[in-house]
Design a protein around this motif. Structure first.
Motif, mmCIF file in Angstrom:
data_model
loop_
_atom_site.group_PDB
_atom_site.id
_atom_site.type_symbol
_atom_site.label_atom_id
_atom_site.label_comp_id
_atom_site.label_asym_id
_atom_site.label_seq_id
_atom_site.Cartn_x
_atom_site.Cartn_y
_atom_site.Cartn_z
ATOM 1 N N LYS A 212 39.121 32.559 47.464
ATOM 2 C CA LYS A 212 39.126 33.032 48.845
ATOM 3 C C LYS A 212 38.477 34.418 48.930
ATOM 4 O O LYS A 212 37.689 34.695 49.836
ATOM 5 C CB LYS A 212 40.566 33.083 49.387
ATOM 6 C CG LYS A 212 40.636 33.404 50.860
ATOM 7 C CD LYS A 212 42.038 33.261 51.424
ATOM 8 C CE LYS A 212 42.062 33.522 52.919
ATOM 9 N NZ LYS A 212 41.576 34.849 53.318
ATOM 10 N N ALA A 213 38.805 35.273 47.976
ATOM 11 C CA ALA A 213 38.231 36.628 47.963
ATOM 12 C C ALA A 213 36.706 36.568 47.846
ATOM 13 O O ALA A 213 35.994 37.312 48.523
ATOM 14 C CB ALA A 213 38.825 37.443 46.823
ATOM 15 N N ILE A 214 36.210 35.659 47.000
ATOM 16 C CA ILE A 214 34.751 35.526 46.855
ATOM 17 C C ILE A 214 34.149 35.057 48.189
ATOM 18 O O ILE A 214 33.157 35.597 48.654
ATOM 19 C CB ILE A 214 34.395 34.540 45.713
ATOM 20 C CG1 ILE A 214 34.828 35.127 44.352
ATOM 21 C CG2 ILE A 214 32.899 34.223 45.699
ATOM 22 C CD1 ILE A 214 34.717 34.166 43.187
ATOM 23 N N LYS A 215 34.818 34.053 48.807
ATOM 24 C CA LYS A 215 34.306 33.536 50.089
ATOM 25 C C LYS A 215 34.331 34.599 51.173
ATOM 26 O O LYS A 215 33.468 34.638 52.044
ATOM 27 C CB LYS A 215 35.123 32.318 50.533
ATOM 28 C CG LYS A 215 34.795 31.080 49.710
ATOM 29 C CD LYS A 215 35.572 29.881 50.212
ATOM 30 C CE LYS A 215 35.185 28.634 49.429
ATOM 31 N NZ LYS A 215 36.125 27.542 49.646
ATOM 32 N N ASP A 216 35.365 35.473 51.134
ATOM 33 C CA ASP A 216 35.496 36.525 52.151
ATOM 34 C C ASP A 216 34.737 37.797 51.779
ATOM 35 O O ASP A 216 34.880 38.817 52.455
ATOM 36 C CB ASP A 216 36.985 36.880 52.353
ATOM 37 C CG ASP A 216 37.772 35.721 52.929
ATOM 38 O OD1 ASP A 216 37.134 34.767 53.427
ATOM 39 O OD2 ASP A 216 39.017 35.761 52.868
ATOM 40 N N HIS A 217 33.994 37.758 50.696
ATOM 41 C CA HIS A 217 33.272 38.948 50.198
ATOM 42 C C HIS A 217 34.223 40.126 50.006
ATOM 43 O O HIS A 217 33.926 41.253 50.378
ATOM 44 C CB HIS A 217 32.140 39.341 51.166
ATOM 45 C CG HIS A 217 31.070 38.302 51.270
ATOM 46 N ND1 HIS A 217 29.947 38.299 50.482
ATOM 47 C CD2 HIS A 217 30.978 37.204 52.054
ATOM 48 C CE1 HIS A 217 29.190 37.252 50.780
ATOM 49 N NE2 HIS A 217 29.796 36.571 51.731
ATOM 50 N N GLN A 218 35.402 39.847 49.464
ATOM 51 C CA GLN A 218 36.424 40.881 49.325
ATOM 52 C C GLN A 218 36.406 41.493 47.925
ATOM 53 O O GLN A 218 36.728 40.840 46.933
ATOM 54 C CB GLN A 218 37.809 40.268 49.603
ATOM 55 C CG GLN A 218 38.919 41.305 49.638
ATOM 56 C CD GLN A 218 40.302 40.673 49.716
ATOM 57 O OE1 GLN A 218 40.436 39.466 49.903
ATOM 58 N NE2 GLN A 218 41.331 41.488 49.571
ATOM 59 N N LEU A 219 36.014 42.765 47.854
ATOM 60 C CA LEU A 219 36.043 43.528 46.608
ATOM 61 C C LEU A 219 36.663 44.889 46.888
ATOM 62 O O LEU A 219 36.334 45.473 47.919
ATOM 63 C CB LEU A 219 34.618 43.736 46.074
ATOM 64 C CG LEU A 219 34.043 42.692 45.116
ATOM 65 C CD1 LEU A 219 32.573 42.940 44.880
ATOM 66 C CD2 LEU A 219 34.794 42.647 43.802
ATOM 67 N N PRO A 220 37.535 45.425 46.040
ATOM 68 C CA PRO A 220 38.079 44.813 44.832
ATOM 69 C C PRO A 220 38.942 43.589 45.145
ATOM 70 O O PRO A 220 39.389 43.402 46.268
ATOM 71 C CB PRO A 220 38.928 45.942 44.218
ATOM 72 C CG PRO A 220 39.138 46.943 45.302
ATOM 73 C CD PRO A 220 38.043 46.771 46.287
ATOM 74 N N PHE A 221 39.160 42.766 44.112
ATOM 75 C CA PHE A 221 39.928 41.539 44.290
ATOM 76 C C PHE A 221 41.405 41.861 44.550
ATOM 77 O O PHE A 221 41.915 42.849 44.058
ATOM 78 C CB PHE A 221 39.760 40.641 43.063
ATOM 79 C CG PHE A 221 38.342 40.166 42.899
ATOM 80 C CD1 PHE A 221 37.756 39.323 43.831
ATOM 81 C CD2 PHE A 221 37.570 40.599 41.837
ATOM 82 C CE1 PHE A 221 36.434 38.907 43.695
ATOM 83 C CE2 PHE A 221 36.246 40.192 41.692
ATOM 84 C CZ PHE A 221 35.678 39.345 42.626
ATOM 85 N N PRO A 222 42.089 41.018 45.350
ATOM 86 C CA PRO A 222 43.486 41.315 45.702
ATOM 87 C C PRO A 222 44.453 41.040 44.549
ATOM 88 O O PRO A 222 44.151 40.229 43.670
ATOM 89 C CB PRO A 222 43.753 40.350 46.856
ATOM 90 C CG PRO A 222 42.836 39.197 46.610
ATOM 91 C CD PRO A 222 41.607 39.766 45.962
ATOM 92 N N ASP A 223 45.590 41.710 44.574
ATOM 93 C CA ASP A 223 46.647 41.426 43.597
ATOM 94 C C ASP A 223 47.021 39.957 43.709
ATOM 95 O O ASP A 223 47.141 39.432 44.818
ATOM 96 C CB ASP A 223 47.877 42.295 43.878
ATOM 97 C CG ASP A 223 47.671 43.718 43.402
ATOM 98 O OD1 ASP A 223 46.554 44.032 42.915
ATOM 99 O OD2 ASP A 223 48.606 44.527 43.506
ATOM 100 N N GLY A 224 47.186 39.309 42.564
ATOM 101 C CA GLY A 224 47.502 37.882 42.570
ATOM 102 C C GLY A 224 46.293 37.031 42.212
ATOM 103 O O GLY A 224 46.437 35.854 41.893
ATOM 104 N N ALA A 225 45.091 37.641 42.271
ATOM 105 C CA ALA A 225 43.884 36.892 41.877
ATOM 106 C C ALA A 225 43.931 36.662 40.369
ATOM 107 O O ALA A 225 44.395 37.518 39.613
ATOM 108 C CB ALA A 225 42.635 37.667 42.251
ATOM 109 N N ARG A 226 43.499 35.477 39.953
ATOM 110 C CA ARG A 226 43.494 35.139 38.526
ATOM 111 C C ARG A 226 42.189 34.461 38.143
ATOM 112 O O ARG A 226 41.625 33.707 38.927
ATOM 113 C CB ARG A 226 44.639 34.174 38.187
ATOM 114 C CG ARG A 226 46.006 34.839 38.185
ATOM 115 C CD ARG A 226 47.101 33.803 38.042
ATOM 116 N NE ARG A 226 48.396 34.466 37.982
ATOM 117 C CZ ARG A 226 49.203 34.437 36.917
ATOM 118 N NH1 ARG A 226 48.868 33.746 35.845
ATOM 119 N NH2 ARG A 226 50.350 35.071 36.932
#
Lengths: 310, 153
Positions: A212-226
């Protein structure tokens, strides 16, 4: 306001001189322990390493007169200590051959990405630069290392009964407490790679939060990403050019928790080797090896290699 | 004096900023492929074609891929996703998947009592050039159905 008088400047000068002298007395000495197993490389490679790297990464550190004066001496002592701890060309055999090769590829990358030699070192030591043609020599060298074209010719070992069902009590746990978990098999693939050193091919999985973070262009990655990277050897290329995975080598885990793992850039690292999933490393310091490389080369992608980027 | 100090401080700040290499990467979600309920059979590198592929399959396809005789199963669905290779950014010495080149779907169906047939479909991706040759269907069916699953825990 009254201008400070001559006595002020005089006493300031005395204090500064005392501090300077005091620093010289406590100034560290750079010692060169004996060379136990020096790296063996072709002469054209050796001379680049000696000139640009040996002043921090060997037991043959040449200290200039200005390096001995505090406060510079403290900086030099720190860099030499840090440099030798990463790798030491004078104690090269302390690393197994596969690690030696990986370190050489890392060096090429550190130079190409202009992370090494350190900028300040280059300013103070005119010989400390590595030119483009010298970098080409180093690249040519690493591409000739045995791991570059390593082929996994061994018969592919299948999982046996003991591998198939890992009892909950036997779940492998990394030295930093991260347990192995096969959840990743239900995650999405975020990338597929062909790594040159050591001859391996990899499939990288991301959990829902990561995707989801990649799709939302979200950097840095959120806590819980694995992220889980599964690594295989490479079989010989067939007549059509296809290279297929050989034996399973390891699975590498990255878990984002910016508080819990604040010392390792917000990521918990773990690696499980072979079908027995033996946790990597002898002490918890293993995670420093992971962090050092991720910190140096992947800061622009929140310290994760192998994510889809333009 | 004050002026030169402020210039010095701003120059120092600029220098520090320029040393900060955390300029952020541009994520590329369009390189992702969602294979739905299908699972990984294996990845395939092809340096002659400059591609890297992922073969996925449903449970029946996976069953075939784990079978020592690779006996095709009626109802097996395969998806072979192929990407153009590109050098990994910020690391010399790894190639990874870039733009999607093609997506191939293969379904094993029962044509009659004795014979299985293969439904094969080729979809071009963004990385596929109009002049590129489409792969030969029979060869691709053979390649896809003859893959053993990669072994992993």
């Amino acid at each position: 306001m009254k201008k400070p008088g001559l006595t002020f400047y005089k006493s300031a000068a005395v204090v500064l001189t005392l501090i300077f002298v005091g620093l010289q007395i406590s100034s560290p000495d750079i010692e060169n322990p004996p060379v136990t197993s020096e790296i063996s490389v072709p002469a054209e490679v050796k001379q680049i390493l000696e000139r640009a790297c040996y002043d921090c990464h060997s037991n043959e550190v040449k200290v200039e007169w200005f390096d001995k004066i505090a406060p510079a001496s403290f900086l030099v002592a720190h860099d030499v200590k840090e440099g030798r701890s990463r790798f030491n060309f004078s104690e090269w055999d302390k690393n197994p051959p596969s690690v030696q090769e990986l370190l050489l590829w890392e060096m090429v990358n550190a130079i190409e990405q202009e992370k090494m030699p350190l900028k300040l070192y280059q300013v103070a030591h005119t010989g400390g630069k590595v030119s483009a043609s010298e970098l080409a020599v180093l690249k040519q060298y690493v591409n000739k290392l045995p791991g570059r074209h390593k082929i996994d010719t061994a018969r592919i070992v299948a999982k046996n009964a003991s591998h198939q069902q890992i009892a909950p009590s036997k779940t492998p746990v990394a030295l930093n407490g991260i347990p192995y978990s096969a959840d990743y098999k239900n995650w999405k693939i975020i990338s597929i790679t062909d790594k040159f050193d050591g001859g391996s091919m990899r499939v990288v999985y991301g959990n829902d939060m990561m995707v989801k973070a990649i799709k939302d262009h979200q950097l840095p990655f959120p806590d819980g990403a694995r992220v889980v990277k599964v690594v295989w050897g490479k079989q010989a290329e067939d007549k059509d050019g296809n290279v297929l995975p050989g034996n399973f080598q390891n699975a590498q885990f990255m878990i984002k928790d910016s508080k819990k793992y604040s010392k390792t850039e917000g990521w918990g690292f773990a690696r499980f080797d072979g079908l027995d999933l033996k946790p990597a490393g002898k002490t918890v310091l293993f995670e420093q090896t992971c962090t050092n490389c991720h910190r140096m080369f992947a800061p622009q992608s929140d310290f994760v290699f192998n994510i889809p980027t333009k | 004096m004050k002026f030169s100090i402020s210039i010095y401080i701003s120059a120092l700040a600029l220098l520090l900023l320029s040393c900060d290499d955390r300029n952020t990467a541009t994520l590329a979600p369009d390189y992702l492929y969602d294979a739905g309920n299908q699972a990984v059979i294996k990845s395939i590198i092809n340096n002659k074609k400059g591609t890297i592929s992922m073969l996925y399959g449903n449970d029946l396809a996976l069953q075939t891929a784990h079978d020592s005789l690779l006996k095709p199963n009626d109802g097996a669905h395969y998806t072979m996703v192929t990407w153009k290779q590109k050098p990994m950014p910020h690391w010399y010495g790894t190639n990874m998947n870039g733009e999607i080149y093609s997506i191939e779907h293969l379904k094993v169906v029962q044509r009659n009592d004795t014979q299985l047939a293969f439904d094969y479909e080729f979809q071009a991706g963004k990385g596929y050039q109009p002049g590129d040759d489409q792969p030969e269907k029979e060869q691709r069916i053979k390649l896809i159905t003859s893959q053993r699953a990669a072994v992993f825990p």
